[in-house]
Scaffold this motif. Structure first.
Motif, short mmCIF file in Angstrom:
data_model
loop_
_atom_site.label_atom_id
_atom_site.label_comp_id
_atom_site.label_asym_id
_atom_site.label_seq_id
_atom_site.Cartn_x
_atom_site.Cartn_y
_atom_site.Cartn_z
N VAL A 506 0.84 -1.20 0.00
CA VAL A 506 0.00 0.00 0.00
C VAL A 506 0.87 1.25 0.00
CG1 VAL A 506 -1.62 1.35 1.40
CG2 VAL A 506 -2.00 -1.10 1.05
N ALA A 507 1.98 1.19 0.73
CA ALA A 507 2.87 2.35 0.79
C ALA A 507 3.49 2.64 -0.58
CB ALA A 507 3.97 2.11 1.82
N LEU A 508 3.72 1.60 -1.38
CA LEU A 508 4.28 1.81 -2.71
C LEU A 508 3.22 2.25 -3.72
CD1 LEU A 508 6.71 -1.24 -3.11
CD2 LEU A 508 7.29 1.12 -2.54
N ASN A 509 1.97 1.91 -3.45
CA ASN A 509 0.90 2.26 -4.38
C ASN A 509 0.65 3.76 -4.36
OD1 ASN A 509 -1.30 1.31 -6.18
ND2 ASN A 509 -2.59 2.26 -4.62
N ARG A 510 0.72 4.37 -5.52
CA ARG A 510 0.50 5.82 -5.58
C ARG A 510 -0.96 6.13 -5.25
NH1 ARG A 510 4.00 7.59 -10.91
NH2 ARG A 510 2.64 6.07 -11.93
N GLY A 511 -1.13 6.94 -4.23
CA GLY A 511 -2.47 7.23 -3.74
C GLY A 511 -2.84 6.43 -2.51
N GLY A 512 -1.98 5.46 -2.11
CA GLY A 512 -2.21 4.70 -0.90
C GLY A 512 -3.38 3.74 -1.01
N ALA A 513 -3.96 3.41 0.14
CA ALA A 513 -5.04 2.42 0.19
C ALA A 513 -6.28 2.91 -0.55
CB ALA A 513 -5.38 2.09 1.64
N GLU A 514 -6.53 4.23 -0.53
CA GLU A 514 -7.73 4.75 -1.17
C GLU A 514 -7.70 4.53 -2.68
OE1 GLU A 514 -5.83 6.37 0.92
OE2 GLU A 514 -7.10 6.46 2.71
N ALA A 515 -6.49 4.53 -3.27
CA ALA A 515 -6.38 4.36 -4.72
C ALA A 515 -6.27 2.90 -5.14
CB ALA A 515 -5.16 5.14 -5.23
N LEU A 516 -6.19 2.01 -4.17
CA LEU A 516 -6.08 0.58 -4.48
C LEU A 516 -7.45 0.06 -4.93
CD1 LEU A 516 -3.71 -1.50 -4.22
CD2 LEU A 516 -4.81 -2.26 -2.11
N ARG A 517 -7.50 -0.55 -6.08
CA ARG A 517 -8.77 -1.02 -6.62
C ARG A 517 -8.79 -2.55 -6.63
NH1 ARG A 517 -10.35 1.79 -12.13
NH2 ARG A 517 -12.33 0.81 -11.50
N VAL A 518 -9.88 -3.11 -6.10
CA VAL A 518 -10.05 -4.56 -6.04
C VAL A 518 -11.31 -4.92 -6.83
CG1 VAL A 518 -10.33 -6.58 -4.56
CG2 VAL A 518 -8.97 -4.64 -3.77
N HIS A 519 -11.16 -5.82 -7.78
CA HIS A 519 -12.28 -6.30 -8.59
C HIS A 519 -12.56 -7.75 -8.21
CE1 HIS A 519 -11.71 -2.75 -11.19
NE2 HIS A 519 -10.41 -3.01 -11.07
N ARG A 520 -13.80 -8.03 -7.86
CA ARG A 520 -14.20 -9.39 -7.50
C ARG A 520 -15.13 -9.90 -8.60
NH1 ARG A 520 -14.25 -5.74 -3.50
NH2 ARG A 520 -12.74 -6.07 -1.81
N LEU A 521 -14.62 -10.76 -9.44
CA LEU A 521 -15.31 -11.16 -10.66
C LEU A 521 -15.80 -12.59 -10.54
CD1 LEU A 521 -12.60 -9.74 -13.11
CD2 LEU A 521 -14.59 -8.54 -12.18
N ILE A 522 -17.11 -12.79 -10.59
CA ILE A 522 -17.65 -14.14 -10.55
C ILE A 522 -17.68 -14.70 -11.96
CG2 ILE A 522 -20.05 -13.31 -10.67
CD1 ILE A 522 -20.78 -15.76 -8.91
#
Length: 545
Positions: A506-522
């Motif tokens: 998360v620290a390396l991700n630009r924008g932190g946790a808020e910018a982290l996107r998770v897609h849950r695809l069935i």
């Protein structure tokens, strides 16, 4: 690792009561094993059949330990403990009646020995895993040592009592004593009501639970080393216990009392090993302790093989006892401290499967060799194998205990979904999108190598890391889970140690946790909506307890 007081676990009243009750259970078990070994020696002159008593006593570990571990992790451990001990009571009582009536044959004795040992196998992973439910992590090494002391205190007197009972009253009384010895522990367990966190998720199937345990172990190199070295030690060292009835009868020209005295010497020596555990942990590296145990036990075996004196044989067994306990205790502690609570029962059972399965195979092999080259030659061959096991430490070094925080992170918030997803819905592909600066790519890839192991170890499949060819700063982590409940379980398994890896990402991700996107695809809906349990959530989105 900081060493707390050796007696610290006794401050816990539950541990005190359970430990005290196991003294009687261990006494009965050792009396039963002694009686079975000597009874077989009186029923047949075959060294192989006598050694098979030890095989029947250890074979259930190889056949049932994995199932026992899955039961320990998926059911209330207290319930498993009660039912397993009740089974031992029933089997021991039936064997006592048959022995009293004179109906026991060699193969019938082996069968009941297997059944009684099987009840103990179902008991053991739940019992050992319960230590982590009762006590804090820092007290676990002392708890393992105290449990070993409980067993070995009785090993010091149990065989002698067993030999005396067989000589004066008969084997039937020894088997009856084993049945009665389980009753105090059952009574304590019925009064014990531990507070253990419960998951709202449905239980894993037996097959899935076994697969999860095997997967976790195979992806944990330190655990693999413990299991393999434990198997080698058990395979070779069991030759002493397997051949001891023959050594007492043939080499020392003794009786059942002689056999009991030899086992008693081994047990009293083992108590010394319990007392040595703590100072050894504080002063020596784990690999040094393992090598000393292998070499010391091998030396004692050679002395026992060459001895025709009861006194010298007792001294040799007294010296071997500490090495037996030190090695097996260290392996057990290593498994406990390197495994999170959700899989600790299965990890312990894998170790027991290898160690005691090796004992079962070894008991047969060393008995087979004794038929051809004598008890002394067989012991020397086993001692040579222990020397090989010590040398293997050059390539399979036993890791030191690591201060790893394996407590669950907790607080996982179930995402709000637009689809009517049920526990058995799936399969799912999870896609996590990262935005990584070019300068941070090497650090990101290093973290992802660790991330892959964590994901696969906790139940994910088909893990992959992909980079967008058009927008190189975008990275995608993907993995699959069979069902929605598997996805939830995967996230519940994350430990605080694993969480540090996620925090670094998360620290390396630009924008932190808020910018982290998770897609849950069935991928497809496999279960009709009415054919499953609804996902039960609290108002804040977390799973209902």
């Amino acid at each position: 690792m900081t060493q707390p007081s050796f007696l610290a676990p006794f401050r816990n009243p539950d541990f005190r009561a359970l430990w005290s009750a196991t003294l009687f259970t261990n006494l009965g078990a050792l009396v039963q094993v002694t009686a079975a070994g000597w009874m077989m020696a009186s029923l047949t002159n075959s060294p192989s059949m006598v050694s098979l008593v030890q095989s029947a006593n250890t074979l259930p570990f190889m056949l049932l330990a994995l199932v026992a571990g899955a039961l320990a992790d998926n059911f209330e451990r207290r319930t498993v403990l009660i039912w397993s001990q009740s089974f031992v009571v029933a089997a021991s009582a039936v064997l006592a009646v048959l022995a009293f009536m004179g109906l026991v044959t060699p193969w019938l004795l082996l069968g009941f020995t297997f059944l009684i040992a099987g009840g103990g196998v179902i008991f053991l992973p739940s019992w050992q895993a319960s230590m982590g439910d009762i006590l804090p992590r820092e007290d676990l090494p002392s708890a393992v040592s105290l449990n070993s002391m409980s067993y070995n205190l009785m090993r010091g007197i149990g065989p002698a009592i067993g030999g005396a009972i067989v000589a004066w009253v008969g084997a039937a009384a020894a088997f009856a004593l084993n049945a009665l010895s389980c009753l105090p522990l059952i009574a304590v367990l019925l009064r014990w009501h531990p507070e253990v966190p419960k998951s709202d998720l449905p239980r894993e199937t037996l097959g899935a639970a076994l697969a999860a345990g095997l997967r976790y172990a195979l992806l944990s190199p330190a655990l693999v080393r413990v299991i393999l070295r434990g198997g080698i030690f058990g395979f070779a060292a069991v030759s002493v216990l397997g051949l001891l009835p023959l050594i007492a009868r043939d080499q020392l020209q003794g009786t059942a009392m002689t056999y009991g005295l030899l086992l008693g010497a081994f047990g009293f020596g083992a108590i010394g090993g319990v007392l040595l555990n703590r100072p050894l942990y504080a002063r020596c590296r784990n690999e040094t302790i393992v090598r000393i145990s292998f070499l010391g036990f091998a030396a004692g075996m050679v002395v026992l093989a060459l001895s025709s004196s009861l006194l010298l044989s007792c001294v040799a067994l007294l010296a071997m006892g500490p090495f037996w306990v030190i090695a097996l205790s260290l392996f057990t502690v290593a498994v406990q401290l390197s495994t999170p609570r959700w899989v600790v029962g299965r990890a312990l059972s894998l170790f027991q499967t290898t160690a005691y399965g090796g004992m079962a195979a070894g008991a047969w092999l060393w008995g087979y060799l004794a038929d051809r080259i004598g008890e002394g030659g067989s012991l020397c061959a086993a001692a040579a194998l222990l020397l090989v096991g010590a040398v293997l430490g050059l390539w399979m070094r036993q890791s030191d205990f690591e201060e790893v925080d394996l407590a669950p992170v907790g607080g996982f918030v179930v995402p709000k979904l637009a689809l009517d997803i049920r526990y058995r819905s799936g399969p799912f592909m999870i896609l996590v999108e990262y935005d990584i600066a070019e300068a941070d790519v090497p650090a990101f890839l290093a973290l992802m190598r660790e991330r892959r192991k964590i994901r696969l170890r906790d139940g994910a499949h088909n893990w992959a890391l992909m980079r967008d060819a058009e927008r190189p700063q975008r990275w995608f982590e993907s993995y699959h889970v069979p069902t929605w409940s598997d996805y939830l379980r995967h996230n519940e398994r994350r430990t605080r140690s694993d969480g540090r890896n996620f925090d670094a990402l998360v620290a390396l991700n630009r924008g932190g946790a808020e910018a982290l996107r998770v897609h849950r695809l069935i991928e497809r809906q496999t279960v009709p909506p009415g054919d499953d349990f609804p996902v039960r959530l609290m108002p804040d989105g977390r799973l209902l307890p």
